[in-house]
Design an enzyme around this catalytic site. Structure first.
Site, short mmCIF file in Angstrom:
data_model
loop_
_atom_site.label_atom_id
_atom_site.label_comp_id
_atom_site.label_asym_id
_atom_site.label_seq_id
_atom_site.Cartn_x
_atom_site.Cartn_y
_atom_site.Cartn_z
N GLY A 12 0.85 -1.20 0.00
CA GLY A 12 0.00 0.00 0.00
C GLY A 12 0.88 1.24 0.00
O GLY A 12 0.54 2.26 0.59
N SER A 14 1.81 3.33 -2.35
CA SER A 14 1.72 4.39 -3.38
C SER A 14 1.18 5.69 -2.84
O SER A 14 1.39 6.75 -3.42
CB SER A 14 0.88 3.92 -4.57
OG SER A 14 -0.48 3.94 -4.24
N VAL A 63 -2.35 -7.66 -2.32
CA VAL A 63 -1.79 -8.46 -1.22
C VAL A 63 -2.72 -9.59 -0.78
O VAL A 63 -2.28 -10.53 -0.12
CB VAL A 63 -1.41 -7.60 0.02
CG1 VAL A 63 -0.27 -6.66 -0.29
CG2 VAL A 63 -2.61 -6.88 0.60
N SER A 141 -4.60 -0.71 13.92
CA SER A 141 -5.43 0.49 14.13
C SER A 141 -5.92 0.46 15.57
O SER A 141 -6.14 -0.63 16.13
CB SER A 141 -6.64 0.46 13.19
OG SER A 141 -7.59 1.42 13.59
N TYR A 154 -13.51 -4.38 9.94
CA TYR A 154 -12.21 -3.68 10.05
C TYR A 154 -11.58 -3.94 11.43
O TYR A 154 -10.39 -4.27 11.53
CB TYR A 154 -12.45 -2.19 9.83
CG TYR A 154 -11.21 -1.34 9.79
CD1 TYR A 154 -10.38 -1.33 8.67
CD2 TYR A 154 -10.88 -0.51 10.86
CE1 TYR A 154 -9.25 -0.53 8.62
CE2 TYR A 154 -9.75 0.29 10.82
CZ TYR A 154 -8.94 0.28 9.71
OH TYR A 154 -7.81 1.07 9.67
N ALA A 156 -12.12 -6.42 13.48
CA ALA A 156 -11.68 -7.82 13.60
C ALA A 156 -10.37 -8.03 12.84
O ALA A 156 -9.46 -8.72 13.33
CB ALA A 156 -12.77 -8.75 13.05
N LYS A 158 -8.04 -5.80 12.18
CA LYS A 158 -6.91 -5.10 12.82
C LYS A 158 -6.55 -5.73 14.16
O LYS A 158 -5.38 -5.70 14.58
CB LYS A 158 -7.24 -3.61 12.97
CG LYS A 158 -7.34 -2.87 11.63
CD LYS A 158 -6.05 -2.94 10.84
CE LYS A 158 -6.04 -2.07 9.61
NZ LYS A 158 -4.77 -2.13 8.87
P1 NDP Z 1 -5.00 4.78 1.94
O1 NDP Z 1 -6.30 4.24 1.42
O2 NDP Z 1 -4.67 6.22 1.72
O3 NDP Z 1 -3.78 3.91 1.41
C1 NDP Z 1 -3.81 2.51 1.46
C2 NDP Z 1 -3.15 2.00 0.21
O4 NDP Z 1 -3.23 0.55 0.20
C3 NDP Z 1 -3.89 2.49 -1.04
O5 NDP Z 1 -3.01 2.91 -2.03
C4 NDP Z 1 -4.66 1.27 -1.43
O6 NDP Z 1 -5.04 1.21 -2.78
C5 NDP Z 1 -3.68 0.17 -1.07
N1 NDP Z 1 -4.35 -1.11 -1.08
C6 NDP Z 1 -5.64 -1.37 -0.82
N2 NDP Z 1 -5.91 -2.65 -1.01
C7 NDP Z 1 -4.77 -3.23 -1.41
C8 NDP Z 1 -4.41 -4.54 -1.79
N3 NDP Z 1 -5.32 -5.52 -1.81
N4 NDP Z 1 -3.14 -4.80 -2.16
C9 NDP Z 1 -2.22 -3.82 -2.18
N5 NDP Z 1 -2.49 -2.54 -1.85
C10 NDP Z 1 -3.75 -2.25 -1.47
O7 NDP Z 1 -4.99 4.41 3.48
P2 NDP Z 1 -4.15 5.01 4.72
O8 NDP Z 1 -2.83 5.48 4.26
O9 NDP Z 1 -5.04 5.89 5.47
O10 NDP Z 1 -4.00 3.67 5.57
C11 NDP Z 1 -2.82 2.88 5.59
C12 NDP Z 1 -2.96 1.85 6.68
O11 NDP Z 1 -3.14 2.51 7.93
C13 NDP Z 1 -4.15 0.92 6.50
O12 NDP Z 1 -3.81 -0.39 6.89
C14 NDP Z 1 -5.17 1.50 7.44
O13 NDP Z 1 -6.10 0.54 7.88
C15 NDP Z 1 -4.29 1.99 8.57
N6 NDP Z 1 -4.89 3.01 9.39
C16 NDP Z 1 -5.26 4.23 8.86
C17 NDP Z 1 -5.84 5.18 9.68
C18 NDP Z 1 -6.25 6.53 9.17
O14 NDP Z 1 -6.85 7.29 9.96
N7 NDP Z 1 -5.99 6.88 7.93
C19 NDP Z 1 -6.11 4.90 11.09
C20 NDP Z 1 -5.69 3.61 11.53
C21 NDP Z 1 -5.09 2.72 10.70
P3 NDP Z 1 -6.59 1.65 -3.14
O15 NDP Z 1 -6.69 3.08 -2.85
O16 NDP Z 1 -6.76 1.29 -4.56
O17 NDP Z 1 -7.49 0.84 -2.25
#
Ligand code: NDP
Length: 247
Positions: A12, A14, A63, A141, A154, A156, A158
């Site tokens: 993730g 990007s 993933v 999270s 979500y 469950a 995390k």
């Molecule tokens: P974003 O949606 O901004 O970034 C997540 C990235 O992961 C996206 O580019 C997304 O692509 C990619 N992604 C999604 N599904 C897959 C997959 N199957 N394989 C590979 N890549 C994938 O999220 P955040 O940066 O906000 O979150 C990052 C992490 O932090 C996550 O695990 C989230 O649960 C966790 N988190 C975030 C919080 C927040 O407040 N933002 C709070 C707590 C935890 P696409 O956009 O196409 O789905």
């Protein structure tokens, strides 16, 4: 620089938190391979990382697919020859109250957020274990600790990441590989920008520091866990949440 000669793999990577982790790793001198489902954004971020002066490749990879991860794993090792840091950050939400949550909403979130971590660790950890050094950081999270209405899937997933982190920390410790989790609170990213104003206000009332976190706040904690300063830290969950959850 601290991580020159080392290689990191960020899922993730990007955009959002994953991108900031990749950027900070690159600024500390590490070569960084990123994997994401978004092809053009993945390539663009890898190009930005190369501009910082390190080697970087963007892999289009879901993933939740073991075959995808296995395929990318082979390419990463072939191209970089080693691996030091594994950051499991890819995550999605499909929020709905349980009565409306479909089996598909459940499966998708568990497949990406939890099985995705298993897939990546299963494919990449043999290299870390063979080297007898390496650091894994899984992004969980605070919702995995406290739960949230509308986020049973979500929460469950995390919470599962935390159990997985602690089990792997025990399994990998004899080989010198640490495994920790970071539990972000409410962070400004694409994942949270769509929240309605009243929900934002409710969240803000729960945060003692009275501000949202930034991707930099989370990446700083991850950098600590990847640094030599954290050599004696494993199996831990570090909250990065402005004090929202204290336990
Ligand atoms: P974003 O949606 O901004 O970034 C997540 C990235 O992961 C996206 O580019 C997304 O692509 C990619 N992604 C999604 N599904 C897959 C997959 N199957 N394989 C590979 N890549 C994938 O999220 P955040 O940066 O906000 O979150 C990052 C992490 O932090 C996550 O695990 C989230 O649960 C966790 N988190 C975030 C919080 C927040 O407040 N933002 C709070 C707590 C935890 P696409 O956009 O196409 O789905």
């Amino acid at each position: 620089m601290e991580h020159t000669g080392k290689v990191g793999f960020v899922t993730g990577g990007s955009r959002g938190i994953g991108k900031e982790i990749a950027v900070q790793l690159a600024k500390h001198g590490a070569d960084v391979a990123i994997a994401d489902v978004l092809d053009s954004e993945t390539q663009a971020t890898a190009a930005e990382l190369r501009d910082i002066g390190v080697k970087s490749t963007g892999y289009t990879c879901d993933v939740s697919s073991f075959d995808d991860v296995e395929n990318v794993g082979k390419q990463v090792i072939e191209e970089y020859g080693r691996l030091d840091f594994l950051i499991n950050n890819a995550g999605i939400v499909r929020d709905k109250l349980l009565l409306r949550m479909t089996p598909d909403d459940w499966d998708q979130v568990l497949s990406v957020n939890l099985t995705g971590v298993y897939n990546v660790v299963k494919v990449f950890s043999p290299y870390l274990l063979k080297q007898k050094q390496g650091k894994i950081v899984n992004i969980s999270s605070v919702i995995g600790l406290i739960g949230n209405p509308g986020q049973a899937n979500y929460a469950a997933s995390k919470a599962g990441v935390i159990g997985l982190t602690r089990s792997l920390a025990k399994e990998f410790a004899p080989r010198g590989v640490t495994v920790n989790a970071v539990a972000p609170g409410f962070i400004e990213t694409a994942m949270t920008e769509s929240l309605k104003d009243d929900v934002r206000e409710q969240m803000m009332n729960l945060i003692p520091l009275k501000k949202l976190g930034t991707v930099g706040d989370v990446a700083n904690v991850v950098m600590f866990l990847l640094s030599d300063k954290a050599d004696y830290v494993t199996g831990q969950v570090i909250n990065c949440d402005g004090g929202m959850v204290m336990a």
